[in-house]
Design an enzyme around this catalytic site. Structure first.
Site, PDB file in Angstrom:
ATOM      1  N   GLY A 121       6.455  -1.803  -3.315  1.00  0.00           N
ATOM      2  CA  GLY A 121       5.747  -0.526  -3.392  1.00  0.00           C
ATOM      3  C   GLY A 121       6.390   0.386  -4.403  1.00  0.00           C
ATOM      4  N   GLN A 126      -6.697  -2.115   3.085  1.00  0.00           N
ATOM      5  CA  GLN A 126      -5.958  -1.925   4.336  1.00  0.00           C
ATOM      6  C   GLN A 126      -6.701  -0.964   5.251  1.00  0.00           C
ATOM      7  OE1 GLN A 126      -2.295   0.442   5.015  1.00  0.00           O
ATOM      8  NE2 GLN A 126      -1.369  -1.524   5.534  1.00  0.00           N
ATOM      9  N   PRO A 160       0.832  -1.215   0.000  1.00  0.00           N
ATOM     10  CA  PRO A 160       0.000   0.000   0.000  1.00  0.00           C
ATOM     11  C   PRO A 160       0.862   1.259   0.000  1.00  0.00           C
ATOM     12  CG  PRO A 160      -0.053  -1.079   2.156  1.00  0.00           C
ATOM     13  CD  PRO A 160       0.718  -1.971   1.246  1.00  0.00           C
ATOM     14  N   ASN A 174       9.221  -7.186   2.649  1.00  0.00           N
ATOM     15  CA  ASN A 174       9.000  -5.900   1.962  1.00  0.00           C
ATOM     16  C   ASN A 174      10.102  -4.896   2.289  1.00  0.00           C
ATOM     17  OD1 ASN A 174       7.247  -3.033   2.924  1.00  0.00           O
ATOM     18  ND2 ASN A 174       7.507  -3.535   0.777  1.00  0.00           N
ATOM     19  N   GLY A 175      10.406  -4.077   1.303  1.00  0.00           N
ATOM     20  CA  GLY A 175      11.334  -2.959   1.500  1.00  0.00           C
ATOM     21  C   GLY A 175      12.422  -2.922   0.456  1.00  0.00           C
ATOM     22  N   ASP A 176      12.402  -1.852  -0.361  1.00  0.00           N
ATOM     23  CA  ASP A 176      13.479  -1.570  -1.310  1.00  0.00           C
ATOM     24  C   ASP A 176      13.680  -2.633  -2.385  1.00  0.00           C
ATOM     25  OD1 ASP A 176      13.843   0.647   0.203  1.00  0.00           O
ATOM     26  OD2 ASP A 176      15.914   0.222   0.812  1.00  0.00           O
ATOM     27  N   CYS A 193       2.456   2.214  10.061  1.00  0.00           N
ATOM     28  CA  CYS A 193       2.488   3.629   9.716  1.00  0.00           C
ATOM     29  C   CYS A 193       3.161   4.452  10.815  1.00  0.00           C
ATOM     30  CB  CYS A 193       1.070   4.137   9.494  1.00  0.00           C
ATOM     31  SG  CYS A 193       1.034   5.905   9.201  1.00  0.00           S
TER      32      CYS A 193
HETATM   33  C1  LIG Z   1       4.148   7.418  -0.196  1.00  0.00           C
HETATM   34  C2  LIG Z   1       4.025   6.187   0.651  1.00  0.00           C
HETATM   35  C3  LIG Z   1       2.799   5.838   1.167  1.00  0.00           C
HETATM   36  C4  LIG Z   1       2.677   4.692   1.957  1.00  0.00           C
HETATM   37  N1  LIG Z   1       1.446   4.341   2.424  1.00  0.00           N
HETATM   38  C5  LIG Z   1       1.302   3.206   3.149  1.00  0.00           C
HETATM   39  C6  LIG Z   1       0.015   2.772   3.602  1.00  0.00           C
HETATM   40  O1  LIG Z   1      -1.023   3.404   3.329  1.00  0.00           O
HETATM   41  N2  LIG Z   1      -0.043   1.654   4.371  1.00  0.00           N
HETATM   42  C7  LIG Z   1       1.083   0.916   4.690  1.00  0.00           C
HETATM   43  O2  LIG Z   1       0.978  -0.104   5.391  1.00  0.00           O
HETATM   44  N3  LIG Z   1       2.288   1.277   4.242  1.00  0.00           N
HETATM   45  C8  LIG Z   1       2.438   2.391   3.482  1.00  0.00           C
HETATM   46  N4  LIG Z   1       3.661   2.737   3.020  1.00  0.00           N
HETATM   47  C9  LIG Z   1       4.792   1.818   3.220  1.00  0.00           C
HETATM   48  C10 LIG Z   1       4.906   0.869   2.015  1.00  0.00           C
HETATM   49  O3  LIG Z   1       3.782   0.025   1.918  1.00  0.00           O
HETATM   50  C11 LIG Z   1       6.169  -0.010   2.094  1.00  0.00           C
HETATM   51  O4  LIG Z   1       6.145  -0.718   3.300  1.00  0.00           O
HETATM   52  C12 LIG Z   1       7.440   0.818   2.020  1.00  0.00           C
HETATM   53  O5  LIG Z   1       7.341   1.821   1.023  1.00  0.00           O
HETATM   54  C13 LIG Z   1       8.670  -0.056   1.723  1.00  0.00           C
HETATM   55  O6  LIG Z   1       8.480  -0.768   0.531  1.00  0.00           O
HETATM   56  P1  LIG Z   1       9.067  -0.271  -0.898  1.00  0.00           P
HETATM   57  O7  LIG Z   1      10.515   0.022  -0.672  1.00  0.00           O
HETATM   58  O8  LIG Z   1       8.822  -1.427  -1.809  1.00  0.00           O
HETATM   59  O9  LIG Z   1       8.316   0.971  -1.281  1.00  0.00           O
HETATM   60  C14 LIG Z   1       3.807   3.885   2.240  1.00  0.00           C
HETATM   61  C15 LIG Z   1       5.047   4.248   1.712  1.00  0.00           C
HETATM   62  C16 LIG Z   1       5.170   5.377   0.910  1.00  0.00           C
HETATM   63  C17 LIG Z   1       6.505   5.725   0.328  1.00  0.00           C
END
Ligand SMILES: Cc1cc2nc3c(=O)[nH]c(=O)nc-3n(C[C@H](O)[C@H](O)[C@H](O)COP(=O)(O)O)c2cc1C
Length: 356
Positions: free
Chosen positions: A215, A60, A5, A191-193, A90
């Site tokens: 994400g 979510q 998300p 999850n992450g990066d 969050c």
């Molecule tokens: C702009 C933005 C909005 C996000 N919104 C949510 C959210 O609504 N709910 C949630 O659980 N995580 C949220 N996250 C966290 C992401 O779901 C994810 O855990 C995080 O970006 C790391 O993954 P990634 O590196 O693949 O982006 C958000 C992250 C970003 C950058």
């Protein structure tokens, strides 16, 4: 393969764009306030807008009042939503202050009770989405994951950073592995990066996770889900999409934005989406300064026409970007030398969600 998300971004147009490319299993909405759903708030309902092509879909929820979370889960089940994810990651003050988001990771018993109430009230899977913990001294995720498994959670999504880390530093694969090892049998999704197929493979290999959730990597590279699959099966890295293919997908995303949000609002929302695509276009000043003022479909076409003309100066005789203008390859933080990590963090989109 899961879509993480991203508040403000993982709306219906983006999800449909990704699903049309393929490779994605379950997609998730932005976080939605459980109480707002129960109050039939129109903005909350717009956040969960979906259509038959957008399946399977998880919504979510965030909130800290057990009855509200339970009732909202039941409402979503009655609407045909495939699963409910609970936001426990969050770090934004507004969400933590009322006991939601990362604050849920600090109170194991209370959180387990709330989740038990939701699990017992619906038949669809309830999943939890968390970080490693509040800070480096408090990696509560393994204990919390186990406690949530005991009350019937179907899967855990774990972002390998703490709340304190925000989005800086490296994703901690050992931290994710500790969560994988803490649960008995439910799937743990890392999850992450993850921005490349190699990054996804390393996440699987080093953590033992059952799936990977992506994400921001899906913004740079909406083909990532499909490419990860190909790489895991064949060991071969698919070719980078061409500029034309990137423009085709971006244009489709733009059209869907207008279909779902109307021309005026869709264009306004696209202003923050366009620059993500352009990060992989090579030189893009001419595009970026126009897209952030976009106001109509007609302007979009004119902008693309002008941008193509302007971009010609950076191309060789085969129509490819000259080597010095090509964007550098993406590398996941956990695959970099430590010194390179802070130089090459994935940008966090600006706007009201900048603290995520
Ligand atoms: C702009 C933005 C909005 C996000 N919104 C949510 C959210 O609504 N709910 C949630 O659980 N995580 C949220 N996250 C966290 C992401 O779901 C994810 O855990 C995080 O970006 C790391 O993954 P990634 O590196 O693949 O982006 C958000 C992250 C970003 C950058």
């Amino acid at each position: 393969m899961f879509l993480s998300p991203l508040a403000g971004y993982t709306n219906l147009p983006f999800r449909l764009t990704l699903r049309e490319i393929g490779g994605l299993d379950l997609a998730t909405t932005d976080l939605v306030n459980a109480r707002s759903l129960l109050e039939k708030n129109s903005k909350a309902f717009k956040l969960i807008e979906t259509c038959p092509a957008d399946k399977p879909l998880a919504v979510q929820l965030f909130g800290s009042v057990p009855e509200e979370m339970r009732d909202a889960a039941q409402l979503l089940e009655s609407m045909g939503i495939a699963s409910v994810d609970i936001n426990m990651g969050c770090p934004v003050r507004k969400v933590c202050k009322v006991g939601g988001g990362s604050a849920m990771m600090t109170e194991l018993d209370r959180t387990a009770d709330l989740v038990r109430g939701m699990v017992n009230a619906v038949k669809i899977p309830v999943t939890a989405n968390m970080r490693l913990g509040w800070d480096d001294e408090n990696h509560t995720a393994p204990d919390l994951a186990r406690a949530l498994e005991d009350v019937g959670v179907a899967a855990i999504f774990i972002h390998g950073r703490t709340r304190e880390q925000g989005f800086s530093g490296t994703v901690n694969l050992r931290g994710i592995r500790a969560v994988v090892q803490a649960v008995r049998s439910i799937p743990v999704i890392g999850n992450g990066d993850v921005t490349t197929p190699e990054g996804a493979k390393m996440m699987f290999d080093e953590t033992g996770c059952a799936g990977v959730s992506i994400g921001r990597g899906a913004f740079y590279n909406p083909w990532i889900f499909q490419n990860v699959r190909k790489f895991l099966v064949t060991g071969m890295l698919p070719a980078e999409p061409t500029f034309e293919e990137r423009v085709r997908v971006m244009s489709r995303h733009f059209d869907l934005m207008i279909e779902v949000f109307g021309e005026e609002h869709g264009c306004r929302m696209f202003r923050k989406v366009g620059p993500w695509y352009s990060k992989r276009f090579g030189p893009a000043n001419e595009f970026n300064k126009r897209v952030v003022r976009l106001a109509s479909r007609e302007e979009f076409s004119k902008m693309m026409e002008d941008y193509r003309q302007w971009r010609l100066q950076f191309l060789d005789e085969h129509g490819e970007l000259k080597p010095s203008y090509r964007p550098p390859p993406m590398v996941s933080s956990f695959m970099m030398e430590p010194a390179a990590v802070s130089r090459q963090e994935i940008p966090v989109p600006r706007g009201p969600v900048e603290l995520w």
